[in-house]
Design an enzyme around this catalytic site. Sequence first.
Site, PDB file in Angstrom:
ATOM      1  N   PHE A  16       1.528  -3.199   3.921  1.00  8.09           N
ATOM      2  CA  PHE A  16       1.816  -4.530   4.437  1.00  8.09           C
ATOM      3  C   PHE A  16       3.327  -4.785   4.320  1.00  8.09           C
ATOM      4  O   PHE A  16       3.993  -4.331   3.388  1.00  8.09           O
ATOM      5  CB  PHE A  16       1.072  -5.594   3.629  1.00  8.09           C
ATOM      6  CG  PHE A  16      -0.375  -5.765   4.022  1.00  8.09           C
ATOM      7  CD1 PHE A  16      -0.987  -4.937   4.937  1.00  8.09           C
ATOM      8  CD2 PHE A  16      -1.130  -6.789   3.453  1.00  8.09           C
ATOM      9  CE1 PHE A  16      -2.312  -5.109   5.294  1.00  8.09           C
ATOM     10  CE2 PHE A  16      -2.459  -6.977   3.794  1.00  8.09           C
ATOM     11  CZ  PHE A  16      -3.056  -6.130   4.718  1.00  8.09           C
TER      12      PHE A  16
ATOM     13  N   HIS B 271      -2.928   8.340   5.736  1.00 11.14           N
ATOM     14  CA  HIS B 271      -3.177   7.007   5.186  1.00 11.14           C
ATOM     15  C   HIS B 271      -4.638   6.635   5.457  1.00 11.14           C
ATOM     16  O   HIS B 271      -5.324   6.145   4.565  1.00 11.14           O
ATOM     17  CB  HIS B 271      -2.219   5.996   5.813  1.00 11.14           C
ATOM     18  CG  HIS B 271      -2.207   4.680   5.141  1.00 11.14           C
ATOM     19  ND1 HIS B 271      -1.950   4.537   3.790  1.00 11.14           N
ATOM     20  CD2 HIS B 271      -2.413   3.414   5.606  1.00 11.14           C
ATOM     21  CE1 HIS B 271      -2.007   3.256   3.462  1.00 11.14           C
ATOM     22  NE2 HIS B 271      -2.289   2.556   4.546  1.00 11.14           N
TER      23      HIS B 271
ATOM     24  N   HIS C 163      -9.498   2.321  -0.786  1.00 11.35           N
ATOM     25  CA  HIS C 163      -8.053   2.126  -0.731  1.00 11.35           C
ATOM     26  C   HIS C 163      -7.586   1.489  -2.030  1.00 11.35           C
ATOM     27  O   HIS C 163      -7.894   0.327  -2.307  1.00 11.35           O
ATOM     28  CB  HIS C 163      -7.720   1.234   0.460  1.00 11.35           C
ATOM     29  CG  HIS C 163      -6.267   1.128   0.778  1.00 11.35           C
ATOM     30  ND1 HIS C 163      -5.279   1.679  -0.015  1.00 11.35           N
ATOM     31  CD2 HIS C 163      -5.615   0.516   1.809  1.00 11.35           C
ATOM     32  CE1 HIS C 163      -4.100   1.413   0.507  1.00 11.35           C
ATOM     33  NE2 HIS C 163      -4.275   0.706   1.621  1.00 11.35           N
TER      34      HIS C 163
ATOM     35  N   GLU D 248      -1.962   5.769  13.484  1.00 11.72           N
ATOM     36  CA  GLU D 248      -1.555   6.917  12.671  1.00 11.72           C
ATOM     37  C   GLU D 248      -1.830   8.220  13.421  1.00 11.72           C
ATOM     38  O   GLU D 248      -1.004   9.144  13.393  1.00 11.72           O
ATOM     39  CB  GLU D 248      -2.248   6.928  11.310  1.00 11.72           C
ATOM     40  CG  GLU D 248      -1.713   8.036  10.404  1.00 11.72           C
ATOM     41  CD  GLU D 248      -2.254   8.009   8.996  1.00 11.72           C
ATOM     42  OE1 GLU D 248      -1.658   8.669   8.126  1.00 11.72           O
ATOM     43  OE2 GLU D 248      -3.281   7.336   8.748  1.00 11.72           O
TER      44      GLU D 248
ATOM     45  N   LYS E  95      -9.362   8.581   1.261  1.00  9.53           N
ATOM     46  CA  LYS E  95      -9.839   7.206   1.080  1.00  9.53           C
ATOM     47  C   LYS E  95     -11.299   7.070   1.496  1.00  9.53           C
ATOM     48  O   LYS E  95     -11.971   6.119   1.087  1.00  9.53           O
ATOM     49  CB  LYS E  95      -8.986   6.238   1.888  1.00  9.53           C
ATOM     50  CG  LYS E  95      -7.585   5.999   1.341  1.00  9.53           C
ATOM     51  CD  LYS E  95      -6.874   4.936   2.149  1.00  9.53           C
ATOM     52  CE  LYS E  95      -5.447   4.711   1.664  1.00  9.53           C
ATOM     53  NZ  LYS E  95      -4.558   5.858   2.011  1.00  9.53           N
TER      54      LYS E  95
ATOM     55  N   CYS F 265       0.806  -1.223   0.000  1.00  7.25           N
ATOM     56  CA  CYS F 265       0.000   0.000   0.000  1.00  7.25           C
ATOM     57  C   CYS F 265       0.838   1.272   0.000  1.00  7.25           C
ATOM     58  O   CYS F 265       0.295   2.372  -0.116  1.00  7.25           O
ATOM     59  CB  CYS F 265      -0.946   0.004   1.200  1.00  7.25           C
ATOM     60  SG  CYS F 265      -1.903  -1.508   1.332  1.00  7.25           S
TER      61      CYS F 265
END
Length: 412
Positions: A398, A302, A339, A313, A334, A163
């Site tokens: 990830f 994010h 995403h 975050e 997002k 990502c």
Amino acid sequence: MRKRVVITGIGALSPIGNDAKTTYENAVKGINGIAPITRVNTDDLNVKVGGELKDFNIEDYIPLKEARRMDRFTQYAIVAARQAVKDAKLDINEENAERIGVWIGSGIGGMETFENSYDALINKGPRRVSPFFVPMMIPDMAAGQVSIDLGAKGPNGCTVTACATGTNCIGDALRIVQYGDADVMIAGGTEAPITRLSLAGFSSNKALSTNDDPETACQPWQDGRDGFVMGEGAGVVILESLDHALARGADIYAEVVGYGNNADAHHITAPAPNGEGGVRTMKMALKDAGIEPEQVQYINAHGTSTPIGDLYETMAIKTTFGNHAKDLLVSSTKSMTGHLLGATGAIEAIITALTIKEGKVPPTIHQQTYSEEFDLNYVPNKMVEKEIEYALSNSLGFGGHNAVLVLKKYSE
């Protein structure tokens, strides 16, 4: 001495627009691009909504015979790259081709091609597997096909960091221009992950939301969030040395002044406790930009709508910015696009650049109330007009991959 690098062209395909400026305009308006999935049958899946492209027909851009030899992620990359080159008014010819490169990544590559080819193998036998199977599937093919399509012969590559891919690709391309190995880089990310196997796999590891309501499935920082909503698309920017851009009279969206890139070294899917990896990455990017935390006004977070990700975050932003965190505008686009995995960082870098240029900060939609720990200004539901000098775009992937870009309003 490192060269200054600016963004002179943008191209995008997203669930809220089939070009970059429409995507930004709809983000500012708070348009929701999440809807019931139409591409695949979800009857036996526990995921029902996603961020699909709307009214997009590849035959409007690429002849069908040619398009059939590319996975969707490559098709999307070519369209977005053409848009970006056109927007930059960049002429690629034999005189400059070796100084123009491509760095476009994909988090998972040709998943649709993989599924279709496996079905052909099992149901029809090995002779029915397409000779184009491998070159359609491998993630570097977007960069390869874009270079072929545009004639760009400079540095060419594909950073794959889940990502964080789109952000890492822009950051890695930034370094190429800063150090003089190219004058121009066509950089970004692309993804076409809405397939049955992708949905099943991400669902099995509890990453995706199982909420089938498009208005509440992706709700960053809200109680009840249960995972991210998968989206698709591509984002491509033209990164150009300032000297080269000025010499040809190019328009400039923003300057890219900082890049942070490191690892959590913690877990294959879960972020490091308290967001410590994100803290290190944001600090690294700020140091690279040569600025203090107090100089930043906006963060495109994010913000995936995952229980732990959103919390960590927010904690990372508070740790990095201290008392200044309460003065920041922090939004998750997002909430509108879903995403886009490997493409998401590039789309968000484009939105961040336009936010700096236009002075309109896109909101986080689907916002209602906040728990005590979520006490930042998440720009709930309505855009905010504000002069932005410096902004961050955060991506966390990830494998513990973290990537952050610092963008600045251009001035001589």
